[in-house]
Design a protein around this motif. Structure first.
Motif, short mmCIF file in Angstrom:
data_model
loop_
_atom_site.label_atom_id
_atom_site.label_comp_id
_atom_site.label_asym_id
_atom_site.label_seq_id
_atom_site.Cartn_x
_atom_site.Cartn_y
_atom_site.Cartn_z
N TYR A 32 65.98 29.15 75.06
CA TYR A 32 65.21 28.23 76.03
C TYR A 32 63.89 27.61 75.45
CZ TYR A 32 67.71 31.37 79.14
OH TYR A 32 69.07 32.09 79.52
N GLY A 33 63.90 27.89 74.24
CA GLY A 33 62.80 27.10 73.69
C GLY A 33 61.48 27.84 73.99
N THR A 34 60.34 27.39 74.23
CA THR A 34 58.98 27.99 74.41
C THR A 34 58.84 28.12 75.98
OG1 THR A 34 57.87 25.73 74.37
CG2 THR A 34 58.11 26.80 72.42
N SER A 35 59.87 27.74 76.91
CA SER A 35 59.27 28.28 78.28
C SER A 35 60.67 28.68 78.86
CB SER A 35 58.87 27.00 78.93
OG SER A 35 59.73 25.95 78.98
N LEU A 36 60.69 29.54 79.89
CA LEU A 36 61.74 30.06 80.76
C LEU A 36 61.43 29.08 82.20
CD1 LEU A 36 64.22 31.48 81.56
CD2 LEU A 36 62.61 33.54 82.49
N THR A 37 62.49 28.26 82.77
CA THR A 37 62.53 27.51 83.69
C THR A 37 63.52 27.88 84.63
OG1 THR A 37 61.42 25.80 82.25
CG2 THR A 37 62.43 25.15 84.38
N THR A 38 63.18 27.66 85.78
CA THR A 38 64.35 27.70 86.98
C THR A 38 65.65 26.86 86.78
OG1 THR A 38 62.53 28.24 88.52
CG2 THR A 38 64.83 27.22 89.49
N GLY A 39 66.60 27.68 86.79
CA GLY A 39 67.97 27.03 86.46
C GLY A 39 68.32 27.48 85.02
N ASP A 40 67.62 28.05 84.04
CA ASP A 40 68.28 28.47 82.92
C ASP A 40 69.05 29.53 83.08
OD1 ASP A 40 66.71 26.75 81.48
OD2 ASP A 40 65.05 27.95 81.05
N THR A 41 70.08 29.82 82.30
CA THR A 41 70.99 30.90 82.03
C THR A 41 71.57 30.79 80.58
OG1 THR A 41 72.88 31.76 83.16
CG2 THR A 41 72.62 29.44 83.28
N THR A 42 72.26 31.85 80.40
CA THR A 42 73.31 31.92 79.32
C THR A 42 74.69 31.68 79.86
OG1 THR A 42 73.38 34.43 79.06
CG2 THR A 42 71.81 33.07 77.85
N ASP A 43 74.90 32.06 81.15
CA ASP A 43 76.15 32.16 81.73
C ASP A 43 76.09 31.84 83.04
OD1 ASP A 43 78.77 32.45 82.63
OD2 ASP A 43 79.10 34.16 81.49
N ASN A 44 76.14 30.50 83.24
CA ASN A 44 75.89 29.91 84.73
C ASN A 44 76.96 30.25 85.86
OD1 ASN A 44 78.16 28.09 84.16
ND2 ASN A 44 76.75 26.45 84.22
#
Length: 219
Positions: A32-44
């Motif tokens: 995710y880079g330098t931030s975790l944001t709503t909607g992030d996932t490794t398996d949606n």
């Protein structure tokens, strides 16, 4: 001497069915880079993150070598720094029994509240962690067992929570608490690891027993 062969054959036949039908994922926040944001996932198909930053950015928190930040020094702000929900997608919501969930807690700041939300239950089950380490939560047929650094620290029976083993988890929630006096310190979570191995159904067990009987009769 032929009995072990019979047992081995039976287990081999059962493997493709439900006994080892495992759902699992690992998330170390590295994608995710330098931030975790709503909607992030490794398996949606299984889960997504829902982030509420109560101090700075509304829908994201910082990610660094310690993981995703849940709390930090924030003078003058409200008690809760951030709320990070791991939300299971509706078709993939897992039943309690067979779940093994673990994460690393980097805790230099204050308490972290961990809540478990089950489908059909208004009130979550809440656990408070006040020291760092690896947290592992196991769901058996009768209880939730909580381990910290491999030591059992709490057992919570379903009968005391009005939950049952077949209830489904809708989300795991992390809430970090601010401390105005903890300058330059943070709390973060890292190395999320989830797996669930469903218990074999009664039909599977019956089929397995039938196979054993048939093979034995043919001898």
């Amino acid at each position: 001497m032929k009995l072990p062969l019979l047992i081995s054959l039976s287990l081999t036949i059962a493997v493709p069915n439900t006994i080892y039908a495992t759902t699992s994922f690992i998330d170390d926040f590295s994608t995710y880079g330098t931030s975790l944001t709503t909607g992030d996932t490794t398996d949606n198909s299984i889960y997504t993150w829902d982030v509420t930053n109560l101090t700075n950015s509304p829908t994201s928190v910082t990610v660094d070598e310690n993981g995703a930040h849940t709390a930090w020094h924030a003078t003058g702000h409200n008690e809760n720094a951030a709320k990070i929900d791991l939300v299971f997608m509706s078709p993939a919501q897992p039943e309690l029994e067979g779940i093994d969930f673990s994460f690393d807690l980097v805790l230099d700041h204050g308490n972290t509240l961990f809540s478990m939300h089950a489908v059909g239950h208004t009130a979550p089950e809440i656990f408070t962690f006040t020291s760092p380490g690896n947290i592992e939560i196991e769901f058996t047929g009768t209880a939730v067992e909580v381990y910290q650094n491999s030591a059992l620290v709490e057992t919570r029976l379903y009968v005391d929570t009005n939950w049952v083993a077949t209830d489904k988890i809708s989300s795991f929630e992390f809430v970090g608490l601010n401390d105005n006096n903890a300058k330059n310190k943070i709390t973060s979570i890292d190395n999320i690891n989830f797996s669930q191995i469903p218990e074999p159904s009664s039909s599977t067990l019956f089929g397995l027993a039938t196979i054993c009987v048939l093979v034995r009769r043919k001898r």
